[in-house]
Design a protein around this motif. Structure first.
Motif, PDB file in Angstrom:
ATOM      1  N   THR A 138       0.830  -1.204   0.000  1.00 40.03           N
ATOM      2  CA  THR A 138       0.000   0.000   0.000  1.00 40.03           C
ATOM      3  C   THR A 138       0.865   1.256   0.000  1.00 40.03           C
ATOM      4  OG1 THR A 138      -1.777  -1.115   1.200  1.00 40.03           O
ATOM      5  CG2 THR A 138      -1.767   1.292   1.260  1.00 40.03           C
ATOM      6  N   ASP A 159      -1.732   5.801   8.578  1.00 42.78           N
ATOM      7  CA  ASP A 159      -2.566   4.624   8.810  1.00 42.78           C
ATOM      8  C   ASP A 159      -2.909   4.549  10.293  1.00 42.78           C
ATOM      9  OD1 ASP A 159      -3.889   2.231   8.037  1.00 42.78           O
ATOM     10  OD2 ASP A 159      -2.239   1.081   8.913  1.00 42.78           O
ATOM     11  N   LEU A 209      -5.902   7.013   7.508  1.00 45.35           N
ATOM     12  CA  LEU A 209      -6.401   5.878   6.741  1.00 45.35           C
ATOM     13  C   LEU A 209      -6.740   4.741   7.701  1.00 45.35           C
ATOM     14  CD1 LEU A 209      -3.741   5.691   3.882  1.00 45.35           C
ATOM     15  CD2 LEU A 209      -5.923   6.925   3.866  1.00 45.35           C
ATOM     16  N   ALA A 257      -9.012   0.716   8.117  1.00 54.47           N
ATOM     17  CA  ALA A 257      -9.934  -0.327   7.671  1.00 54.47           C
ATOM     18  C   ALA A 257     -11.166  -0.340   8.558  1.00 54.47           C
ATOM     19  CB  ALA A 257      -9.241  -1.685   7.709  1.00 54.47           C
ATOM     20  N   LYS A 261     -10.455   2.371   4.109  1.00 51.10           N
ATOM     21  CA  LYS A 261      -9.992   1.407   3.109  1.00 51.10           C
ATOM     22  C   LYS A 261     -11.110   0.422   2.778  1.00 51.10           C
ATOM     23  CE  LYS A 261      -5.221   1.431   4.889  1.00 51.10           C
ATOM     24  NZ  LYS A 261      -4.157   0.592   5.478  1.00 51.10           N
ATOM     25  N   PRO A 262     -11.173  -0.042   1.533  1.00 50.74           N
ATOM     26  CA  PRO A 262     -10.396   0.383   0.363  1.00 50.74           C
ATOM     27  C   PRO A 262     -10.899   1.726  -0.167  1.00 50.74           C
ATOM     28  CG  PRO A 262     -12.013  -1.243  -0.289  1.00 50.74           C
ATOM     29  CD  PRO A 262     -12.134  -1.126   1.204  1.00 50.74           C
TER      30      PRO A 262
END
Length: 225
Positions: free
Chosen positions: A12, A51, A78, A80, A101-102
């Motif tokens: 990524t 992240d 960022l 998930a 994400k995504p």
């Protein structure tokens, strides 16, 4: 622009760096939270993409540390984790934007450019003060006459809105729209309940009342006479 990407997933990170460099940007990479915090603290970046789940130091801890040090670096987190509560936690920690994400690369670049266009934190209002009550919008702290006040997230948002509109009357509809994001009346006492709690927290002891009910109209936060 000079950008910092703190991302432990190598694939990524390389994908993001390649795309951003092709767009003419200078990109630095960090693969864990501690290295990322060091770069963010010592480098001059236009935007950091961080992240949330990182080894050694998680993304939100990086954000809180930077904001605690009054570092106004624009930050895009960022993650998930797509639940609303997770996004709210990230924004409350001091992140400027949040992307789940995504995601499409075009959306990330659009958000990065939007953050870079914002005025620096030092040029915008960071504290609000009315009648001995002070709200720090960066650290998200509230103090009245030297005494700290612990507020929940929604209470803080409510107080911020009232203080931004100090000495004006704000209606229940305005509060529902700007604080809760409702564009309709949910037919509940949510506003009244939060106003009551907020009054109790900021009006402890003999401190003069700041939040006033304007019968038939709404509420007004104003300095005591």
């Amino acid at each position: 622009m000079r950008l910092l990407i703190i991302e432990d997933d190598q694939q990524t990170a390389e994908w993001l760096a390649k795309g951003l460099r092709q767009g003419g940007h200078v990109v630095d990479l960090a693969a864990d939270g501690r290295d990322g915090l060091y770069l963010a603290s010592t480098g001059e970046y236009d935007v950091a993409v961080i992240d949330r789940l990182l080894p050694r130091l998680d993304g939100l801890s990086i954000v809180r540390t930077l904001r605690g040090a009054k570092n106004a670096l624009p930050i895009l987190v960022l993650t998930a984790l797509g639940e609303t509560a997770e996004r709210v936690e990230g924004l409350n920690a001091g992140a400027d934007d949040y992307l789940t994400k995504p995601f499409a690369f075009s959306e990330l670049t659009a958000r990065v450019h939007a953050l870079a266009r914002r005025p620096p934190l030092s040029s915008v209002e960071t504290t609000l003060s009315v009648g001995g009550l002070t709200v720090d919008l960066v650290r998200r702290t509230v103090v009245r006459d030297g005494h700290p006040i612990d507020l929940q997230g929604r209470e803080f948002q409510l107080l911020e809105y009232l203080m931004r509109n100090a000495n004006r009357v704000v209606t229940r509809t305005m509060l529902l729209e700007h604080v809760w994001g409702f564009h309709f009346d949910p037919k509940t006492s949510v506003v009244e309940t939060h106003i009551s709690r907020l009054r109790a927290k900021i009006g402890r002891g003999s401190a003069p009342e700041l939040i006033h009910t304007i019968r038939g109209m709404g509420y007004s936060l104003r300095e005591p006479r």
